[in-house]
Design an enzyme around this catalytic site. Structure first.
Site, PDB file in Angstrom:
ATOM      1  N   HIS A   1      -1.046   6.190   2.099  1.00  0.00           N
ATOM      2  CA  HIS A   1      -1.122   5.234   3.200  1.00  0.00           C
ATOM      3  C   HIS A   1      -1.498   6.006   4.460  1.00  0.00           C
ATOM      4  CE1 HIS A   1      -0.367   1.560   5.287  1.00  0.00           C
ATOM      5  NE2 HIS A   1       0.624   2.039   5.989  1.00  0.00           N
ATOM      6  N   ASP A  26      -4.523  -0.267  -6.004  1.00  0.00           N
ATOM      7  CA  ASP A  26      -3.128   0.044  -5.658  1.00  0.00           C
ATOM      8  C   ASP A  26      -2.170  -1.128  -5.868  1.00  0.00           C
ATOM      9  OD1 ASP A  26      -4.119  -1.351  -3.456  1.00  0.00           O
ATOM     10  OD2 ASP A  26      -3.303   0.008  -1.958  1.00  0.00           O
ATOM     11  N   HIS A  27      -2.680  -2.352  -5.937  1.00  0.00           N
ATOM     12  CA  HIS A  27      -1.875  -3.539  -6.238  1.00  0.00           C
ATOM     13  C   HIS A  27      -2.814  -4.738  -6.273  1.00  0.00           C
ATOM     14  CE1 HIS A  27      -2.366  -4.039  -1.961  1.00  0.00           C
ATOM     15  NE2 HIS A  27      -1.657  -2.942  -1.728  1.00  0.00           N
ATOM     16  N   CYS A  80       0.809  -1.227   0.000  1.00  0.00           N
ATOM     17  CA  CYS A  80       0.000   0.000   0.000  1.00  0.00           C
ATOM     18  C   CYS A  80       0.841   1.275   0.000  1.00  0.00           C
ATOM     19  CB  CYS A  80      -0.923   0.012   1.220  1.00  0.00           C
ATOM     20  SG  CYS A  80      -2.200  -1.255   1.235  1.00  0.00           S
TER      21      CYS A  80
END
Length: 465
Positions: free
Chosen positions: A128, A297-298, A74
């Site tokens: 984050h 984000d991933h 993150c």
């Protein structure tokens, strides 16, 4: 009694509001989703998923089928996207690296737009959340509160999932979307950048029970996996997978399908919130002059390669959705199969909005691909996880090189699940050389070296947000 054509009146009011602003640059709706992998309808990552609203958004513009994060964590993923600096340049690699010490406010996306005359509004998780810097925004939703907690069982070890007996509006996502809808309903004298960060499907996968009911346990299928998948993965890759941790606990519990159900339910809840947001945009005066960028984000593993969570350099951890809608640029229903990473988002937004792109930004604009999805594009996606561990993803190949020199190479067309590591086959030596030229040449040390991987602080941070 004479009846009014209310549709005409409403349309006239919207047009008048839109024309009232002298600056005709487009607005931006910037949508970030936490831990959303390719289990999205239009990506086909999992046929059990239900994302009608994300798919509705994808149908409006250009959807990328090969889009990848800058980092499968993150904090570094978001710091890279928002600053234009790759983790290997900034040294921000972990969740407990305070990115603010390495990235000045002058370098970020909100600052670039603010300097160019945009008003910046935000809500939810953009950076984050352990290290916020909301002074980059003109206004930010102070807090969306906390989600309800389940009673009784909460999952398996660190993999948290359980249905909630509550309403949609009891979760913080509802309040985040409410803020965005309110902003879209207001009159803005300047173009705006509205950033909306949704937490789900980040763990815990605690959402209203009705979303679990959409995915009955008896119909759940496990993701494609092989028990021997790590046999040809080098030690550095196995160390990232940690098969003796989450995966071993999940197998021993016999609850793998329940965990998959929980993730699917959290995605469905997220999709419902995206639907509310799109409806709010469509009701607003800004529906026709707003650039939309939607990204995760991933990625996330759910047992593939005996791995759970992100924190790895394989396809499941690095692939995430990317959708662009740009009035006057994109065409509805467009699919782009070029391989891009999320370092392209910052420069593409500035390009589309007539905002100067800061010189430090490392990515390139993909405006050409928004106009023509088959336009030439020779840059692969590059993902970094911790110091000097990188993956290069082209349209057909993935090449991973770890800090200690260990390698992995996968033929993505022949082996989409990355089950056969070809790195040690001399036949593919030239392919490794070809891909290796895209590896970062500068590798900044971790900005928090006292907590290098393996230390208790890093482990605790990875288990959190």
């Amino acid at each position: 009694m004479k009846s009014f054509n209310w549709a005409f009146v409403a349309g006239l009011a919207l047009a008048t509001a839109a024309e009232a602003r002298a600056d005709d640059r487009p607005n931006v709706l910037f949508i970030a989703v936490d831990d959303l992998n390719d289990w999205v309808g239009y990506l086909g990552g999992n046929r059990q998923t239900a994302t009608p609203n994300i798919d509705r958004l994808a149908a409006r513009g250009v959807r990328f089928t090969r889009s990848y994060c800058a980092a499968p964590v993150c904090n570094p993923s978001r710091a890279a996207l928002m600053s234009g600096l790759r983790p290997s340049t900034s040294g921000v690699y972990e969740n407990d690296d305070d990115w603010r010490t390495a990235i000045a406010p002058e370098l970020t996306l909100p600052t670039a737009f603010r300097k160019a005359g945009y008003t910046i509004h935000g809500a939810g998780k953009i950076y984050h959340e352990s290290y916020g810097r909301r002074t980059e925004w003109n206004e930010y939703l102070p807090t969306a509160g906390q989600d309800p907690k389940p009673t009784g069982d909460t999952g398996v070890g660190g993999i948290k999932f359980a249905p909630l007996d509550c309403k949609d509006e009891d979760l913080r996502e509802w309040k985040i979307v409410d803020y965005a809808i309110d902003q879209l309903g207001q009159k803005h004298d300047k173009p705006f950048l509205l950033t909306v960060g949704l937490h789900k499907p980040h763990m815990p996968w605690n959402v209203p029970r009705k979303y679990y009911d959409q995915h009955p346990l008896e119909s759940i299928e496990l993701p494609p996996h092989r028990p021997d998948d790590l046999n040809d993965v080098p030690p550095a890759g196995v160390q990232m997978a940690k098969p003796e941790g989450d995966h071993k606990a999940m197998l021993e519990s016999g609850r793998w399908k329940e965990a998959v159900q929980g993730y699917l339910a959290a995605i469905s809840y997220c999709d419902a919130m995206i639907g509310r947001l799109l409806d709010g945009l469509d009701r607003s005066a800004y529906r026709d002059d707003t650039v939309i960028v939607f990204w995760g984000d991933h990625g996330w593993h759910l047992g593939e390669k005996s791995h759970w969570r992100k924190f790895a350099l394989w396809e499941e951890a690095t692939r995430a959705p990317l959708i662009w809608v740009a009035p006057g640029v994109t065409k509805p229903g467009t699919v782009c199969e070029r391989t891009v990473d999320f370092m392209t988002i910052f420069p593409t937004l500035t390009d589309l909005c007539g905002v100067p792109t800061p010189k430090h930004v490392e990515g390139k604009s993909i405006r050409s691909l928004l106009v023509d999805p088959k336009a030439p594009w020779d840059q692969p996606a590059v993902t970094t996880h911790r110091f000097k561990n990188h993956a290069v993803r082209s349209e057909d190949w993935r090449y991973i090189r770890y800090e200690n020199g260990d390698e992995e190479l996968y033929d993505e067309k022949a082996d989409p699940y990355e089950w056969v590591n070809l790195a040690n086959d001399p036949k593919y030596a030239s392919k490794k050389v070809e891909l290796a030229k895209w590896l970062p040449t500068s590798n900044h040390p971790d900005i928090n070296p006292t907590g290098r991987p393996g230390a208790a602080a890093k482990t605790a941070a990875r288990a959190g947000e």
